[in-house]
Structure formats: structure tokens, C-alpha cells
Design a protein around this motif. Structure first.
Motif, PDB file in Angstrom:
ATOM      1  N   GLY A 257      31.084  12.931  22.625  1.00 45.55           N
ATOM      2  CA  GLY A 257      32.340  13.231  23.309  1.00 45.55           C
ATOM      3  C   GLY A 257      33.295  14.009  22.426  1.00 45.55           C
ATOM      4  O   GLY A 257      33.049  14.257  21.247  1.00 45.55           O
ATOM      5  N   GLY A 258      34.417  14.390  23.035  1.00 50.77           N
ATOM      6  CA  GLY A 258      35.502  15.019  22.310  1.00 50.77           C
ATOM      7  C   GLY A 258      36.622  14.021  22.087  1.00 50.77           C
ATOM      8  O   GLY A 258      36.485  12.829  22.375  1.00 50.77           O
ATOM      9  N   VAL A 259      37.722  14.496  21.571  1.00 46.71           N
ATOM     10  CA  VAL A 259      38.864  13.633  21.266  1.00 46.71           C
ATOM     11  C   VAL A 259      40.060  14.109  22.088  1.00 46.71           C
ATOM     12  O   VAL A 259      40.458  15.275  21.987  1.00 46.71           O
ATOM     13  CB  VAL A 259      39.207  13.655  19.765  1.00 46.71           C
ATOM     14  N   LYS A 260      40.598  13.214  22.886  1.00 56.55           N
ATOM     15  CA  LYS A 260      41.707  13.565  23.761  1.00 56.55           C
ATOM     16  C   LYS A 260      42.907  14.063  22.950  1.00 56.55           C
ATOM     17  O   LYS A 260      43.268  13.485  21.921  1.00 56.55           O
ATOM     18  CB  LYS A 260      42.108  12.346  24.592  1.00 56.55           C
ATOM     19  N   TRP A 265      37.700  18.862  18.190  1.00 58.57           N
ATOM     20  CA  TRP A 265      37.065  17.715  17.543  1.00 58.57           C
ATOM     21  C   TRP A 265      35.955  17.165  18.446  1.00 58.57           C
ATOM     22  O   TRP A 265      36.115  17.074  19.658  1.00 58.57           O
ATOM     23  CB  TRP A 265      38.076  16.610  17.260  1.00 58.57           C
ATOM     24  N   GLY A 266      34.843  16.782  17.834  1.00 59.16           N
ATOM     25  CA  GLY A 266      33.739  16.211  18.589  1.00 59.16           C
ATOM     26  C   GLY A 266      32.951  15.221  17.760  1.00 59.16           C
ATOM     27  O   GLY A 266      33.031  15.218  16.527  1.00 59.16           O
ATOM     28  N   ALA A 299      27.244  12.095  13.901  1.00 60.23           N
ATOM     29  CA  ALA A 299      27.835  13.370  13.506  1.00 60.23           C
ATOM     30  C   ALA A 299      29.256  13.450  14.019  1.00 60.23           C
ATOM     31  O   ALA A 299      29.594  12.879  15.062  1.00 60.23           O
ATOM     32  CB  ALA A 299      27.012  14.538  14.046  1.00 60.23           C
ATOM     33  N   ALA A 300      30.089  14.160  13.283  1.00 61.24           N
ATOM     34  CA  ALA A 300      31.469  14.413  13.699  1.00 61.24           C
ATOM     35  C   ALA A 300      31.899  15.742  13.102  1.00 61.24           C
ATOM     36  O   ALA A 300      31.432  16.139  12.023  1.00 61.24           O
ATOM     37  CB  ALA A 300      32.399  13.288  13.241  1.00 61.24           C
ATOM     38  N   GLY A 301      32.789  16.433  13.814  1.00 61.94           N
ATOM     39  CA  GLY A 301      33.217  17.717  13.284  1.00 61.94           C
ATOM     40  C   GLY A 301      34.365  18.317  14.052  1.00 61.94           C
ATOM     41  O   GLY A 301      34.765  17.832  15.122  1.00 61.94           O
ATOM     42  N   ALA A 309      34.069  22.647  10.500  1.00 60.35           N
ATOM     43  CA  ALA A 309      33.479  21.752   9.505  1.00 60.35           C
ATOM     44  C   ALA A 309      32.861  20.568  10.238  1.00 60.35           C
ATOM     45  O   ALA A 309      33.374  20.136  11.278  1.00 60.35           O
ATOM     46  CB  ALA A 309      34.521  21.266   8.498  1.00 60.35           C
ATOM     47  N   ASP A 310      31.748  20.066   9.715  1.00 64.29           N
ATOM     48  CA  ASP A 310      31.145  18.884  10.320  1.00 64.29           C
ATOM     49  C   ASP A 310      30.386  18.099   9.267  1.00 64.29           C
ATOM     50  O   ASP A 310      30.029  18.623   8.203  1.00 64.29           O
ATOM     51  CB  ASP A 310      30.232  19.255  11.496  1.00 64.29           C
ATOM     52  N   VAL A 311      30.148  16.850   9.584  1.00 64.11           N
ATOM     53  CA  VAL A 311      29.374  15.961   8.721  1.00 64.11           C
ATOM     54  C   VAL A 311      28.318  15.290   9.586  1.00 64.11           C
ATOM     55  O   VAL A 311      28.568  14.952  10.753  1.00 64.11           O
ATOM     56  CB  VAL A 311      30.279  14.913   8.029  1.00 64.11           C
ATOM     57  N   PHE A 312      27.123  15.134   9.022  1.00 67.59           N
ATOM     58  CA  PHE A 312      26.004  14.552   9.760  1.00 67.59           C
ATOM     59  C   PHE A 312      25.259  13.583   8.853  1.00 67.59           C
ATOM     60  O   PHE A 312      25.053  13.857   7.664  1.00 67.59           O
ATOM     61  CB  PHE A 312      25.049  15.656  10.235  1.00 67.59           C
ATOM     62  N   PHE A 313      24.856  12.435   9.417  1.00 64.29           N
ATOM     63  CA  PHE A 313      24.046  11.467   8.666  1.00 64.29           C
ATOM     64  C   PHE A 313      22.928  10.974   9.576  1.00 64.29           C
ATOM     65  O   PHE A 313      23.144  10.700  10.770  1.00 64.29           O
ATOM     66  CB  PHE A 313      24.887  10.267   8.214  1.00 64.29           C
ATOM     67  N   SER A 314      21.731  10.850   9.008  1.00 64.18           N
ATOM     68  CA  SER A 314      20.615  10.289   9.771  1.00 64.18           C
ATOM     69  C   SER A 314      19.799   9.363   8.884  1.00 64.18           C
ATOM     70  O   SER A 314      19.725   9.538   7.661  1.00 64.18           O
ATOM     71  CB  SER A 314      19.716  11.402  10.326  1.00 64.18           C
TER      72      SER A 314
END
Length: 797
Positions: A257-260, A265-266, A299-301, A309-314
Motif C-alpha cells: 500500500g501507500g501512505v495517506k 511513499w509505499g 520493502a519500503a520506499g 530511495a528504498d530499502v528491501f529485506f528478505s
């Protein structure tokens, strides 16, 4: 999984609350093709999880909308997906004319969303319906759907992708833009990637993607995620797969989702769980081939027009059983195991995973940023990976509960690049990337480590460019790489050895493409790439139970297994010269693509069968790493023909010839020629389909000579040389006969409220044939799996 379920429950509650708000507006319109209305097209507003299907006149209506701006997505099989913005209330109905989908459209998708392959001359894309059809399979098994891609495997649960005949260290895998780094030196070490995280998987079949470093002698596999949402709203999916063979089940869920009030932002969270028991050949159980797997990612960015910019972790975690019949105690039993069925140790079905087995965990962290500056755009990316691998054998003296291989690998990567385009439309990209690795054997195995401890530092600068020259487009690139190893290990006599190794070289690539009218396109690519050796290829020592073999490295003396200095052997780095030519023909009804290639790899490193040996852990075939010059040449062809709006035909061909040109010999474990054909019948609404297919895999006639275990046994008893004084390659068993497999799939999709269901029932090896795949490392002991019926249900909301 509890966390994932909790999120989904909260999400549905949020929808319920939101549904109470009075929204009475609607969006209406008509979807057309060049020949008239399109019936059965999906029209979806993903931000509010609402949609509709067009009627016989191409008309649609989406009701119960609040006033505002929405993104409308239109999908129809065989046509390019369209995305437009609409404002509610409408001033006039929507009217869209859809364009036929073609191979060329895939190129647009790649250029817009997959920057890492936008300069490639030859690639294939697994996405959409084709990717959904592989749900529940591993990455390597999923990619078999593409021409030119096959697998090398170790039983029914371990698949490794092969591109144009080469695999492992010669195929570079990019996971979310980070080059995947695990213990990929083993042919039975499958990539630690959950395919459910991908929205598309791209296979680059040449070495054109040189900006990602060495090792891409065969090609590049790009696991690409969907872009993060940038507007407020929430959506997701739940995918459930059940399979008869192995009595297995898998469930995967995703929420995003996004951010209200914070546009740009997602976020996204995803998780997968998989469980399988013993797989089954036609006539017997494949004992101890179960699978446990649990994966999750987040993930968020933030992304805006000029900055992102984004960050991802798995996290990927699996436990894999190795066929019980591969653990052999003496030479006579090994001969029996290769000549009789069922395999030694076969029992009834079980979910238990006993020894021998693998336990693997892999973590990936990525931080990425890009921003526009005057004259171009910067990209900076950091990646961290930690890989933990344990392999358990059947060991004597109460040692079975101790892993025989216990490795920890930690990898740091850093990349920076600058892209710019001048007034003439010429594109340039300059960059630098580096990698640091630390590989450690965890103490406590009570055996000499299979590979030594080492640290590795590698990296280098690159430059690539794209130039329009008349009707042609020219792509060129070059890079310089350096890799150093600091090695510390113990030899057979438990004597410490150390080594400092340094390798460096240059890679280059050039490609040209041109369209001839609207129907024809030609692509040409010539590339030179190199690969430094992996430490495992130099120093492997002892039993590798997962491969059911004993392996020795290039630097181990043939007679004494003493570890030698690299200056004592005539070693040279691998150097590949690959030429690829592709022709595409595209009309509204037919698409044809044919690719011919030639890949000469000088100083090719491979595991050569040498004989049979016995140690304290049993009797096994043994192999030594050696070098030669090898030529891989072949043809990939694919045709899609739309007989009508409801019926389409497909045909795929992959032909490959691999030769040891230094010794005028054949190589072992080279994929056989394969052919596949099928058709797809769809209802007028495109919601229902039936898809039968038939695949034929030819016998591998270009295989080395055969020296059986019985002949080795006789030679040992008589004191003679079983190899007959020849150094030519050999195999322990004749190449298995060719085989034909039939498959059938039936699917249906329907809308329910604000979501969509996709159901699919499929059968592979429909007639339950007994067969053995030549590239299966366990073909010496057992057949491949029999009939497998699967049912998948996906809910998208």
C-alpha cells in the motif's frame, strides 16, 4: 505466517470500515481493438480493489466510487496492458483502443522497468500468466518454461538454471538488483530465492550485461519486483498451491500500500511457506526427498520525479532431503544401486527429512537511491547478504547429527553509476562496483573442511553506451575487473596451507539491432567475458553427499591429493567469446523468434569423472576439476500463432551441441535437445481456458564413452586400468532414452466484490511415464517423478 495472517485480517477489517462510507459515483466506457469491441477485458482500479469485465459490446461500468482521481488498468490476453488516469465524476465515457501484444512490447517493459537489461540484445521474459503458471515451483524449475533455459538438478527438489548449456558460476543472478551470492559453486546448490517475490523474471542469454561484473559467461537472470505503490490505498494477494506428488502444499501472501497524505511513499510485505513429503516416481517412492521452506520479505520506499530511495529485506530458509539411495557403503552396493530398482533404502511415503539432507538460510538487505542532477541521473546501491549452509551425511560413530559441511558466507556489495543522454540521443552510463566476501567453516564438523576459509575482494569500473546510427542502434560496453583471494585451509594430512591469489582482466560487448518495417527485427551481439575460478574449483576436498560424489579441486595433486601452489599447475582463467544473432517476425496473429549462438569458453573448468573410490563414509564416484576448451553452440526458436481470438498455438525448440574442442570429445551433463508444443483455448470472455501441451526431450547422443561400476570393479580385482590408458571423458552410465511428457491445464477466473479469484488445475507427466533426465545428478540411482496433479487458487484484492 501468523504475522501475515494477522495483517490480512486487519486489512479486511479496514475494507469493511471503509465500505460504510457512501460513495455512489461510477466509471464507464468501452474497450476496443482495431477490429471491433473487446469482450472479456479486465478493467481494474487497483487502489480501491474494484473492477469489471467488458460485455459483448466492449462496455464496462465500475460502480460505488467516491469522487476523486483514479488509475484505470485494462488487461486482455494477447494485448498490451493499458494504464490511464480518470477523474470521477466523469465528463465523458472512457474509450480505449488496445494494441496487440508482441515481443517488441516486452522490450518496452524492460527498458522502462528493468534498467539492468536495457542494453541487452537477446533476452526472454517470464511474467504475467506464464509466471503465474509456475507458482509453487523453485526458481530453476520455473525458468524451464523459457526456450534456451534448462536445469541441472539433484533429485526432484533441487533445480539450478542452465542457460545455453552452462550454469552455476557462469550464470549471474540479480535478486532485486543485487547479485545473488551463496554457495553457488555446487551443481546441487539451488538459488536461495522465492519466485513469489517477482513480478517478472528476465533471462539475458548473452554476456551483454557486463556492468554487473564478471561471471556472466552464460547469461544473467534478473528477478524483478513490482514497483512499490506511490499513492494511498491497500491491496495484495493470497496464493495457495496443492500438489499430488509429494503431497505438498504451498501458501504465499502479499500485502502492499501507500501512505495517506504522503504521496510517493509505499510499502510491501510478503511471505511464503512450503511443505512436501517424499516425491514419487512412477513405480516407487523417492525416499527422503521432502522439502520444508519458509520465506518472507519486506520493502519500503519513497519515489518522486527526481528522487527515490528504498530499502528491501528478505529471508529464505529451506531444508531439503537427499535421496536415501545415494548413500552407499561399498563398491558392490554401488554397482547394485546403479543397476536395480527401486533405490536402496526405499520405504513408504513420509514427510520425515532424514540424513542425508541440506539446511540453508539466506538473508538479503538492499538500500538503494537515485536522484537527478543537471546532465543526468545518479544511482547508488548497497547490499548485504548472509548465507548459512549445513549438509548432513550418514556418518558412523554417532556423528550423523553433526553437519559434515557447515559454511557461513557474508557478502557486502556497493555500486555507483551515472547515466546521461546528450542532444543526439546518445546514452552513456559510467560506474564502479565492488564486493567483499568472507567465507568461514563453522568448527565442530569433525572433518577436514570441504572448501577452505577465504576472503575475497573484487570489483572494477565500467562504461556502456547506446548510439543511434541511421536505422541501426549500437550498444557497446567495457569493464575492468580484479579479484583477490586470501585462502586458509587444511589438506588431507591436516596440514595448514595458505594462499594469496590475484586475477584481473577486461570484458567487452557490442550489439546492434534494426527493425525492417513493422514486422521484422534483427539483433546481433558479440561479447568477450572472463571468469576467475571459485575457491571450490581450486581446493574442493572429499565427499559431497548432496551431489552423491567425491570431488577434488584443480590444485590437488592427482596421486597424493597434496595441495599445490597455483604456479605448479598450468592454470588459466576462463575466457569466453560469445556471438548471438536473433531474428523476430511479428504480426497481429503470429510471432516468431529464432536465435542462434556460439559460445567458446577457453580454459573451461568442469568436474571430470575419474573413477570410484571408498573412504570412511562410503563408496562414491569421484570427480576432479580440470580445464579444457569448450564450444557451446545451438538454436532457440519460439512461435506463437493466434488461430482466432480464442485459440492460439505455441511451439518451442532448444537445440544444443557442446564439445570439448581441445580433446575432440564430449562433455557430461549437457542438456539434451528439447521440443514443446501446445495450444490454448479460451472462452469469449477470456475467463476460462484449456491448455494441453506435449514436450519431447531427445536422448543425449553427444555423450562421453561409458565405463560402468561393474567394469571398475572387475578392473580393480584384476589389477588393470579401467580407463584403458585414455584421458578422455567418460560417464558411469549410458545416457537415458529420450522421453515424451504430456500436460494439461484448465483455469478460470472470476470477480467477487472487490477482489478477483484465479483457479487452475494442472497435470504434468499426465500419463505417468517413467523417465530419467540426463542432467539430473541422481539419474544413476532413480527415475524422475511421475504424474503430478496440482491445484492453485489465487485471490487478488
Amino acid at each position: 505466517m501468523r504475522f501475515l495472517v494477522s495483517i490480512i485480517v486487519v486489512f479486511h477489517f479496514t475494507l469493511l470500515v471503509k465500505a460504510q462510507q457512501p460513495c455512489t459515483q461510477s466509471v464507464a466506457g468501452r474497450i476496443l481493438s482495431a477490429s471491433g469491441p473487446l469482450s472479456g477485458a479486465d478493467v481494474i482500479i487497483t487502489s480501491v480493489s474494484k473492477g469489471s469485465a467488458t460485455n459483448d459490446h466492449g462496455d464496462f461500468v465500475i460502480r460505488d466510487l467516491c469522487p476523486g482521481e483514479y488509475v484505470l488498468e485494462v488487461r486482455f490476453v494477447g494485448f498490451e496492458t493499458r494504464v490511464i488516469t480518470v477523474v470521477v465524476p466523469q465528463s465523458k465515457p472512457v474509450e480505449l483502443v488496445m494494441s496487440p501484444e508482441s515481443k517488441n512490447l516486452n522490450e518496452v517493459i524492460v527498458q522502462e522497468k528493468l534498467e539492468q537489461v536495457d542494453r541487452s540484445a537477446n533476452y526472454a521474459v517470464l511474467s504475467g500468466t506464464q509466471l503465474q503458471e509456475t507458482a509453487g515451483k523453485s526458481l530453476g524449475e520455473s525458468l524451464k518454461a523459457l526456450p534456451g533455459v534448462s536445469t541441472i538438478q539433484a533429485g526432484p527438489g533441487i533445480f539450478k538454471p542452465v542457460i545455453h548449456g552452462v550454469h552455476s558460476q557462469r550464470v549471474l543472478i540479480l535478486n532485486h538488483g543485487i547479485r545473488q551470492e551463496g554457495q553457488q559453486w555446487g551443481a546441487e546448490h539451488a538459488p536461495e530465492i522465492d519466485p513469489f517475490i517477482a513480478s517478472s523474471i528476465v533471462v539475458v542469454k548473452d554476456a551483454a550485461a557486463i556492468k554487473y561484473g564478471t561471471d556472466a559467461l552464460g547469461g544473467v537472470i534478473v528477478v524483478n519486483p513490482a514497483p512499490l505503490p506511490e499513492k494511498a490505498g491497500m491491496g495484495g494477494s493470497v496464493n495457495t498451491i496443492l500438489q499430488s506428488n509429494g503431497r505438498s502444499g504451498a501458501v504465499s501472501g502479499m500485502l502492499e500500500g501507500g501512505v495517506k497524505n504522503f504521496e510517493g511513499w509505499g510499502w510491501r510485505v510478503q511471505g511464503t511457506a512450503k511443505r512436501s513429503g517424499d516425491f514419487h516416481a512412477r513405480d516407487y517412492s523417492l525416499t527422503n526427498t521432502g522439502i520444508k521452506e519458509f520465506d518472507f520479505s519486506a520493502a519500503a520506499g519513497y519515489h518522486a520525479e527526481k528522487f527515490g530511495a528504498d530499502v528491501f529485506f528478505s529471508h529464505f530458509q529451506t531444508e531439503l532431503g537427499i535421496l536415501r539411495g545415494t548413500a552407499i557403503s561399498n563398491l558392490n552396493d554401488l554397482e547394485t544401486a546403479m543397476e536395480t530398482e527401486p533405490p536402496i533404502g526405499t520405504t513408504n511415503f513420509s514427510y520425515a527429512i532424514n540424513h542425508p539432507k541440506q539446511q540453508v538460510a539466506h538473508n538479503l538487505l538492499k538500500i538503494n537511491s537515485h536522484w537527478e542532477r543537471p546532465g543526468g541521473e545518479w544511482h547508488v546501491q548497497y547490499g548485504y547478504q548472509s548465507n548459512f549452509r549445513k549438509e548432513y551425511d550418514i556418518r558412523r560413530g554417532g556423528l550423523s547429527e553433526l553437519p559434515s559441511i557447515d559454511l557461513e558466507l557474508r557478502t557486502h556489495t556497493l555500486e555507483a553509476e551515472f547515466e546521461t543522454t546528450n542532444a543526439k540521443g546518445q546514452q552513456f552510463c559510467f560506474g564502479l562496483n565492488g564486493m567483499y566476501q568472507d567465507n568461514r567453516n563453522v568448527p565442530g564438523t569433525q572433518r577436514i573442511p570441504f572448501i577452505p576459509n577465504y576472503t575475497a575482494i573484487s570489483g572494477g569500473p565500467f562504461a556502456v553506451g547506446k548510439f543511434p546510427i541511421g536505422q541501426w542502434t549500437l550498444d557497446v560496453g567495457t569493464r575492468y575487473d580484479l579479484r583477490s583471494y586470501d585462502v586458509v585451509g587444511f589438506d588431507f594430512s591436516n596440514t595448514l596451507y595458505t594462499a594469496n591469489l590475484l586475477f584481473h582482466n577486461v570484458s567487452a560487448s557490442a550489439g546492434m539491432s534494426r527493425k525492417f518495417g513493422q514486422k521484422h527485427q534483427v539483433k546481433l551481439n558479440l561479447s568477450s567475458a572472463w571468469r576467475p575460478p571459485h575457491v571450490a574449483e581450486l581446493y574442493s576436498l572429499g565427499t559431497h553427499q548432496s551431489a552423491a560424489a567425491i570431488e577434488y579441486g584443480l590444485l590437488l595433486n592427482d596421486s597424493t591429493n597434496r595441495v599445490m601452489d597455483i604456479s605448479e599447475v598450468p592454470f588459466k582463467v576462463e575466457q569466453a567469446l560469445k556471438a548471438v544473432a536473433t531474428y523476430q517476425y511479428t504480426t497481429e496473429r503470429i510471432q516468431v523468434e529464432a536465435t542462434v549462438y556460439s559460445n567458446t569458453i577457453f580454459n573451461f573448468i568442469y568436474l571430470q569423472p575419474r573413477g570410484v573410490t571408498t573412504n570412511i563414509r562410503g563408496t562414491y564416484p569421484y570427480f576432479r576439476y580440470t580445464q579444457t576448451d569448450a564450444l557451446f553452440a545451438g538454436l532457440d526458436a519460439e512461435m506463437d500463432y493466434n488461430l482466432s481470438s480464442r485459440i492460439s498455438l505455441t511451439a518451442k525448440v532448444s537445440l544444443l551441441s557442446a564439445t570439448d574442442i581441445r580433446h575432440d570429445d564430449y562433455l557430461v551433463f549437457i542438456p539434451s535437445n528439447r521440443f514443446e508444443t501446445g495450444f490454448r483455448f479460451s472462452s469469449s470472455s477470456k475467463r476460462f481456458f484449456v491448455q494441453p501441451k506435449v514436450s519431447f526431450v531427445a536422448r543425449q547422443f553427444r555423450a562421453p564413452r561409458v565405463i560402468t561400476i561393474g567394469e571398475f570393479n572387475d578392473a580393480i580385482e584384476n589389477g588393470t586400468d579401467p580407463l584403458g590408458g585414455s584421458s578422455k571423458n567418460f560417464d558411469f552410465m549410458e545416457a537415458p532414452p529420450g522421453y515424451m511428457l504430456a500436460g494439461l491445464a484448465i483455469g478460470y477466473e472470476w470477480l467477487v466484490g472487490q477482489g478477483k479469484f484465479d483457479a487452475r488445475l494442472a497435470a504434468e507427466n499426465l500419463f505417468n511415464n517413467a523417465y530419467r533426465e540426463y542432467t539430473n545428478r541422481l539419474r544413476y540411482y532413480a527415475d524422475d517423478i511421475g504424474r503430478n496433479v496440482s491445484f492453485s487458487l489465487k485471490y487478488t484484492f
